[in-house]
Design an enzyme around this catalytic site. Sequence first.
Site, PDB file in Angstrom:
ATOM      1  N   LYS A 193     -57.950-102.982 -81.270  1.00  0.00           N
ATOM      2  CA  LYS A 193     -57.557-101.624 -81.655  1.00  0.00           C
ATOM      3  C   LYS A 193     -58.677-100.611 -81.422  1.00  0.00           C
ATOM      4  O   LYS A 193     -59.840-100.971 -81.306  1.00  0.00           O
ATOM      5  CB  LYS A 193     -57.110-101.621 -83.120  1.00  0.00           C
ATOM      6  CG  LYS A 193     -56.098-102.711 -83.453  1.00  0.00           C
ATOM      7  CD  LYS A 193     -54.704-102.450 -82.891  1.00  0.00           C
ATOM      8  CE  LYS A 193     -53.810-103.642 -83.075  1.00  0.00           C
ATOM      9  NZ  LYS A 193     -52.504-103.386 -83.642  1.00  0.00           N
TER      10      LYS A 193
HETATM   11  C1  LIG Z   1     -51.674-104.472 -84.352  1.00  0.00           C
HETATM   12  C2  LIG Z   1     -50.336-104.116 -84.890  1.00  0.00           C
HETATM   13  C3  LIG Z   1     -49.890-104.521 -86.157  1.00  0.00           C
HETATM   14  C4  LIG Z   1     -50.591-105.514 -87.026  1.00  0.00           C
HETATM   15  O1  LIG Z   1     -51.900-105.414 -87.187  1.00  0.00           O
HETATM   16  P1  LIG Z   1     -52.826-106.686 -87.520  1.00  0.00           P
HETATM   17  O2  LIG Z   1     -54.067-106.041 -87.999  1.00  0.00           O
HETATM   18  O3  LIG Z   1     -52.982-107.460 -86.254  1.00  0.00           O
HETATM   19  O4  LIG Z   1     -52.156-107.481 -88.586  1.00  0.00           O
HETATM   20  C5  LIG Z   1     -48.687-104.039 -86.617  1.00  0.00           C
HETATM   21  N1  LIG Z   1     -47.908-103.245 -85.866  1.00  0.00           N
HETATM   22  C6  LIG Z   1     -48.271-102.874 -84.633  1.00  0.00           C
HETATM   23  C7  LIG Z   1     -47.361-101.973 -83.860  1.00  0.00           C
HETATM   24  C8  LIG Z   1     -49.486-103.304 -84.100  1.00  0.00           C
HETATM   25  O5  LIG Z   1     -49.833-102.955 -82.855  1.00  0.00           O
END
Ligand SMILES: *Cc1c(COP(=O)(O)O)cnc(C)c1O
Length: 419
Positions: free
Chosen positions: A203
Amino acid sequence: MFLEVKKHLAKLALRGGEPVRKKPFQKWPIFDENETEALKEVLESGLWGIGGSKKAEFEEKFAAYQHAKYGVAVTSGTAALEISLRALGIGCGDEVIIPSYTFMATSIAILYVNAIPVFADIDPETYTIDPKSVESAISDRTKAILPVHIGGRPADMDALLSIARKNNLYIIEDACQAWGAEWRGKRVGAIGDIGAFSFQSSKNITSGEGGIVVTNSEDLYVKAWALHNCGRLPQKAWYEHYLPGANYRMTEFQAAILLAQMKRFDEHTIRRNENARYLDNKLSKINGVKPLKNDERVTRHAYHLYIFRIEPEAFGGLSKTIIARALQAEGIPVSVGYSKPLYKEPYLEYFKKCPLSCPYYAKQVDYSSIRTPVAERACYYEGLWLPQYVLLGTRDDMEDVVAALEKVRDNVDELKGLT
Ligand SMILES: *Cc1c(COP(=O)(O)O)cnc(C)c1O
């Protein structure tokens, strides 16, 4: 002999030709002595979890950054979604409407609280949830709409807020790809009732793993806080547990890294937007390639992904998987992204009894008969992704992306026969 010659004449790197690019793109994550110092400070303080001050500082700064009053920092984006649902009291027998073009976490959080994900289609020009499809998915059991700001692009919050108001529904924002994104000048996350962000390693702001819940409601904040901290309440004794919470607390190490990451975040976002604008312009001129459409109500895009569409006919009718492989061979880290809508994923099988046919719910969900044609087209034929770090590169990097797309499209005949 003949084959040898043919191989030498091939233009595409996948067939043995010279790739457009051999250099790597920007490495991710980006860090410097700010992160190193912050980590060392936490390490040496001995306060790695409870008792430290970094988590609270990050909660305050990040919530303010998203134009929200409160933040609760947790272990992941998935945990943030689950806590958001629980804080709103969503559970057994409740339906929550989500787009079928999203990461599985959006749906697993709903199933983990024993509620039912109901899949809506997406808009063909933006790939965000289609408000018309949301309206037709509403039933007497619907409690909430959970839009996803996919790739960092805010969903149509005007339409969704108006539908929510008319039907007395909550809005939970999955902003796990949308740090700093703005809808008509307002940052996402707390435009609806409550929202979730992720800081997982891919991210745009990361601490390896992590997440945060944001809201403007004091009541939801207290509930989310209790839910991430074993059901404790702020003014009560440590071993009294009022809400059905578990331990979802972020560590001081994560908070310290995130505070350092936030310092470069605006600069990164500006660069991603400049490069995305450049690609929009260039890609729209390539026959068979279509960028998504920009909506002027999106005043800031977070660009976790640069999503664009290909027209299969212009690429010899070949699958997007083959086109992506050809682009990767040219040195461009394109991905096919979601390759089927969520309701086609095998994990749903595990929820067949509860909650999908739970007597308490008293309805039967059959995901095998669902169709969301736009999301299916996006998954099977059209949608390709460039990861966010590509957009942190130079103009020349963008030119390589453009050149590779043109090259693959112009030499698509060399790919025939590949499966
Ligand atoms: C990354 C992501 C999540 C979940 O995040 P994590 O930290 O990996 O649990 C949820 N929704 C979307 C659209 C994502 O891209």
